[in-house]
Design a protein around this motif. Structure first.
Motif, PDB file in Angstrom:
ATOM      1  N   UNK A 247       0.806  -1.227   0.000  1.00 39.18           N
ATOM      2  CA  UNK A 247       0.000   0.000   0.000  1.00 39.18           C
ATOM      3  C   UNK A 247       0.840   1.279   0.000  1.00 39.18           C
ATOM      4  N   UNK A 248       2.091   1.189   0.415  1.00 43.21           N
ATOM      5  CA  UNK A 248       2.893   2.408   0.482  1.00 43.21           C
ATOM      6  C   UNK A 248       2.977   3.150  -0.862  1.00 43.21           C
ATOM      7  N   UNK A 249       3.227   2.452  -1.978  1.00 37.52           N
ATOM      8  CA  UNK A 249       3.278   3.195  -3.243  1.00 37.52           C
ATOM      9  C   UNK A 249       1.925   3.827  -3.586  1.00 37.52           C
ATOM     10  N   UNK A 250       0.843   3.226  -3.098  1.00 39.95           N
ATOM     11  CA  UNK A 250      -0.489   3.743  -3.426  1.00 39.95           C
ATOM     12  C   UNK A 250      -0.735   5.090  -2.732  1.00 39.95           C
ATOM     13  N   UNK A 251      -0.117   5.308  -1.580  1.00 35.90           N
ATOM     14  CA  UNK A 251      -0.278   6.608  -0.912  1.00 35.90           C
ATOM     15  C   UNK A 251       0.169   7.745  -1.829  1.00 35.90           C
ATOM     16  N   UNK A 252       1.251   7.507  -2.559  1.00 36.64           N
ATOM     17  CA  UNK A 252       1.751   8.537  -3.467  1.00 36.64           C
ATOM     18  C   UNK A 252       0.709   8.897  -4.511  1.00 36.64           C
ATOM     19  N   UNK A 310       3.746  17.225   0.080  1.00 31.35           N
ATOM     20  CA  UNK A 310       3.202  16.436   1.186  1.00 31.35           C
ATOM     21  C   UNK A 310       3.398  14.942   0.912  1.00 31.35           C
ATOM     22  N   UNK A 311       3.106  14.533  -0.317  1.00 28.21           N
ATOM     23  CA  UNK A 311       3.264  13.124  -0.685  1.00 28.21           C
ATOM     24  C   UNK A 311       4.705  12.668  -0.468  1.00 28.21           C
ATOM     25  N   UNK A 312       5.661  13.482  -0.903  1.00 26.42           N
ATOM     26  CA  UNK A 312       7.064  13.095  -0.733  1.00 26.42           C
ATOM     27  C   UNK A 312       7.432  12.970   0.738  1.00 26.42           C
ATOM     28  N   UNK A 313       6.921  13.904   1.542  1.00 29.95           N
ATOM     29  CA  UNK A 313       7.233  13.855   2.977  1.00 29.95           C
ATOM     30  C   UNK A 313       6.613  12.622   3.616  1.00 29.95           C
ATOM     31  N   UNK A 314       5.359  12.332   3.246  1.00 23.72           N
ATOM     32  CA  UNK A 314       4.688  11.163   3.803  1.00 23.72           C
ATOM     33  C   UNK A 314       5.429   9.896   3.385  1.00 23.72           C
ATOM     34  N   UNK A 315       5.840   9.853   2.123  1.00 27.54           N
ATOM     35  CA  UNK A 315       6.551   8.674   1.636  1.00 27.54           C
ATOM     36  C   UNK A 315       7.845   8.472   2.411  1.00 27.54           C
TER      37      UNK A 315
END
Ligand SMILES: Nc1ncnc2c1ncn2[C@@H]1O[C@H](COP(=O)(O)OP(=O)(O)OP(=O)(O)O)[C@@H](O)[C@H]1O
Ligand SMILES: [Mg+2]
Lengths: 327, 267
Positions: A247-252, A310-315
Motif C-alpha cells: 500500500x505504500x506506493x499507493x499513498x503517493x 506532502x506526498x514526498x514527505x509522507x513517503x
C-alpha cells in the motif's frame, strides 16, 4: 530533514510564481481587452479609458504582474476601492471579490473530494486486497472485469444515469441541493451521495487494480517466505508483511489524485449543480471572466504542487529506505 | 536408527506446470542426527530447495508430496497448516539464500526477530526485544543493543545473513536448514558465516542441513552428503566416501568442476 523541507517549500514558491506568470500572460495578454468586456454594450471611449486606468491596464505588463502579486500579499487599490489582502481582484461579471468567491466555494469542493476519497479508498483497497488473496477465483475475475468496465465509464454518463434512475424514476434521492451540513445533515448527506459515488467509481476501479497487482507482487517476495518460515499466523503475515509494502506506493498516487480533486471536480460539480471550484471554473471560462479563471488556475496549481511535497514527505516517513538517505 | 533426530523417507515432490505435473524431487531419503550436519549438493534446478521447502510445508501452491518426513518420530508431511506453523521457526528453522530480499525492508531487524520468537513463545514485547538483542550478540553483530532498531538496508550483506541466522536460532530449533546461505556473499564473508554456523552448532547441538552447489564448502562442514541431480538422489554417504570414492558418474563431474589450489597457482 528540516533543510530538505525548507528546500522543497522554496521550490513550491518558485513553481507557483512560474504558474502565476504563465497564467497571467495567457489570460490577460492573449484574451480580449478586459476593459471592453466590463464596459458592456453601451460604452463610451472615455469610460473604457477610465476602466483601463483603474485596472492598471495602461502600465507595462511586468508592472501589472507585480501589482497582481503584491495584491495577493499586501492588498491593492482599484481607484477608490480598496481590495484587502489576499486580493485576487474582482469578477468582471458580478464585481464580487474573487477571494470571497473562492472561499465560499472551496468547502463544497473539499466536501466532494473528501467524501469521494473515503469511498474509493475503502472500495478500491478492500476490493483489490480480496481479489489478490482470492487470486484466480470467480470473485477475482468478476471484480477485475467490473473494475475494467468502471474505469472506462465517463463520469458524466454515470452521473446522468444515476440521476435518472435514483432521482427521477425511483425518487429515492432528492436532486442535489448542497445545503449546509448544520442546517439539514440528512439532506446534506443525500445531496452529496451521488457526486461522491460518481467521482469515486473510476478511482475505486483504478485503485482496486493497483492494490491487487501490488499485493500479488508482495506475496511473491522472499521476505514473505521468511515470514511463513518463522511460523507467523496468516493474518499477521498479511497485515504486517504484505499490506504495508503493497500500500505504500499507493499513498503517493492517492495524494496526487486527491490534490487534483481539491482544485475542483469540473464535470461532476457541473452535472450535479454543486457550487464548487470546478463549477466556478467552468462558468468563468464560459464567460471569459479573467480574474476568476486566473484564481481558479492558481488554486489548482497550488493544491497540486503542495500535494506533491506532502506526498514526498509522507513517503519519506513510510519507507525507511528513503528516510535515511534524505536526512 | 530410532534415535535419529530427523528422518526423510522416499520424499517425492510433484509440482504443477504448464506441461502437467513434474516430479522435481524423486524418492529422496536421508537422516540427520543431533549435532550432525548433512550437506545437500547438486547443480541449479536439481531440487535442493524444493526438498527443504517440502519439510516445512512451504511449497508453491498446488504442489503434492508423498513419503515421510519425521522429526523426533513425529510425522510432518501432510500435517495441517496449524500444526506446521507450530513447527516452523520453532523446532525447524530455515535460512535462505539472499538475505537482503529475505528481510522485510519496512521493519527493523529487531521486530523481525521478535515476531518469530513471540509467535511461539509469547511473552511481552520487552522480553522478546531482549531475546532479539541476545540473538544478535550471539551472531556477533557489534553494538547489538543499538542496532536492533536499525533497518535491513543499514547492514552489510554478511551482517544481514547473520541476522537471518539469529532469527532462525532464537527459538532454539532442533534442526536448522540453511539453503545456500553463503551464495550471495563474497568469499571472505562466506568463510566467516560458515565458521559462525559451525560454532553455533557446537554450542547448541542443533542438527544442520546445509544446501549448496559448492562441493568445497560441503567438504569443510558436512559429515554426510547427499548429491542430487534433476530431482534424483544420486549419491548418499559420509563425506569421505563420497569425495574419495564417488560411485556415481555425476558426482565425479561435480568433483572435477571444483577448482584446485594448484589450478589457482597456475593462474
Ligand atoms: N513454482 C514452481 N513451479 C514449477 N516448477 C518449479 C517451481 N519452482 C521451481 N520449480 C522447478 O523445480 C525444480 C527444482 O527447483 P529447486 O528450486 O529445488 O532447485 P535448486 O536445486 O534449489 O536450484 P538452485 O541451486 O538454483 O537454488 C527446478 O527444475 C525448477 O524449475
Ligand atoms: Mg535453491
Amino acid at each position: 530533514m528540516t533543510r530538505y523541507v525548507i528546500g522543497r517549500l522554496g521550490g513550491v514558491v518558485v513553481i507557483l510564481l512560474a504558474v502565476c506568470l504563465f497564467t497571467y500572460l495567457i489570460f490577460f495578454k492573449l484574451s480580449p481587452d478586459p476593459a471592453v468586456m466590463i464596459c458592456g454594450k453601451t460604452c463610451t471611449p472615455d469610460r473604457i479609458d477610465s476602466i483601463r486606468d483603474v485596472l492598471g491596464l495602461n502600465q507595462p505588463l511586468l508592472t501589472q504582474f507585480w501589482e497582481f502579486l503584491r495584491g495577493i500579499v499586501a492588498g491593492r487599490d482599484y481607484g477608490t476601492v480598496h481590495c484587502s489582502a489576499p486580493c485576487l481582484g474582482y469578477s468582471f461579471q458580478t464585481n464580487e471579490s474573487v477571494w470571497n468567491m473562492l472561499t465560499t466555494r472551496l468547502p463544497v469542493s473539499i466536501t466532494v473530494a473528501v467524501g469521494a476519497a473515503v469511498l474509493w479508498l475503502l472500495a478500491g483497497v478492500a476490493g483489490g486486497l480480496i481479489s489478490a488473496i482470492k487470486q484466480g477465483t470467480w470473485w477475482d475475475r468478476s471484480a477485475m472485469a467490473l473494475a475494467l468496465t468502471g474505469v472506462s465509464v465517463p463520469n458524466y454518463v454515470l452521473a446522468l444515469v444515476l440521476q435518472y434512475v435514483l432521482v427521477v424514476k425511483l425518487q429515492v434521492l432528492p436532486f442535489p441541493a448542497a445545503p449546509a451540513f448544520a442546517d439539514n445533515p440528512v439532506l446534506w448527506f443525500e445531496s452529496y451521495l451521488m457526486p461522491w459515488t460518481v467521482l469515486a467509481v473510476g478511482y475505486a476501479c483504478l485503485y482496486a487494480r493497483l492494490t491487487r497487482a501490488n499485493v500479488i507482487d508482495t506475496l511473491a517476495e522472499n521476505f514473505l517466505r521468511t515470514a511463513r518460515a518463522k511460523g507467523l499466523s496468516r493474518p499477521l503475515i498479511l497485515r504486517r508483511h504484505a499490506l504495508r509494502p503493497a500500500l505504500t506506493p499507493i499513498t503517493t498516487i492517492f495524494g496526487m489524485d486527491f490534490a487534483g480533486l481539491l482544485g475542483g471536480a469540473l464535470i461532476t460539480e457541473t452535472v450535479f449543480g454543486l457550487n464548487g471550484i470546478g463549477k466556478l471554473a467552468a462558468d468563468s471560462i464560459a464567460k471569459n471572466d479573467q480574474p476568476v479563471i486566473m484564481a481558479v488556475t492558481l488554486l489548482a496549481a497550488f493544491f497540486v504542487v503542495v500535494g506533491n511535497v506532502v506526498v514526498d514527505l509522507v513517503y519519506t516517513a513510510l519507507d525507511p529506505r528513503v528516510r535515511v538517505t534524505s536526512s | 536408527m530410532t534415535d535419529e533426530l530427523f528422518v526423510v523417507e522416499d520424499l517425492t515432490v510433484t509440482l504443477p506446470t504448464s506441461r502437467g505435473p513434474v516430479d522435481v524431487v524423486k524418492d529422496v531419503s536421508f537422516t540427520v542426527g543431533r549435532d550432525d550436519t548433512l550437506g545437500i549438493v547438486g547443480e541449479s534446478g536439481s531440487g535442493k530447495s524444493m526438498t527443504a521447502l517440502a519439510v516445512l510445508g512451504l511449497l508453491p501452491p498446488g504442489a503434492r508430496t508423498s513419503g515421510s518426513v519425521r522429526l523426533d518420530g513425529r510425522e510432518l508431511l501432510g500435517q495441517s497448516e496449524g500444526e506446521l506453523r507450530s513447527v516452523r521457526g520453532n523446532a525447524i528453522s530455515m535460512v535462505f539464500q539472499d538475505p537482503l530480499s529475505s528481510l522485510n525492508p519496512y521493519y527493523t531487524v529487531g521486530l523481525q526477530i521478535e515476531e518469530g520468537y513471540r509467535a511461539h513463545r509469547g511473552g511481552s514485547k520487552r522480553a522478546a526485544r531482549q531475546v532479539a538483542i541476545e540473538a544478535m550478540e550471539r551472531v556477533r553483530i557489534p553494538d547489538a543493543a543499538r542496532r536492533v532498531d536499525d533497518y535491513p538496508h543499514q547492514f552489510s550483506g554478511g551482517q544481514r545473513q547473520r541476522i537471518m541466522i539469529a532469527m532462525a536460532l532464537c527459538c532454539s530449533p532442533s534442526l536448522l536448514i540453511a539453503d545456500e546461505p553463503t551464495t550471495a556473499l563474497d568469499v571472505t564473508v562466506q568463510a566467516q558465516i560458515l565458521e559462525l554456523l559451525a560454532e553455533l552448532q557446537t554450542q547448541t547441538g542443533t542438527g544442520l542441513i546445509f544446501i549448496t552447489h559448492d562441493l568445497a564448502v560441503i567438504s569443510s562442514i558436512a559429515r554426510r552428503v547427499l548429491v542430487m541431480c534433476a530431482g534424483d538422489p544420486v549419491e548418499y554417504g559420509t563425506a569421505e566416501q563420497v569425495f574419495s570414492d564417488p560411485r556415481h558418474e555425476y558426482t565425479r563431474t561435480l568433483l572435477d568442476a571444483v577448482p584446485r589450489i594448484d589450478d589457482e597457482v597456475m593462474l
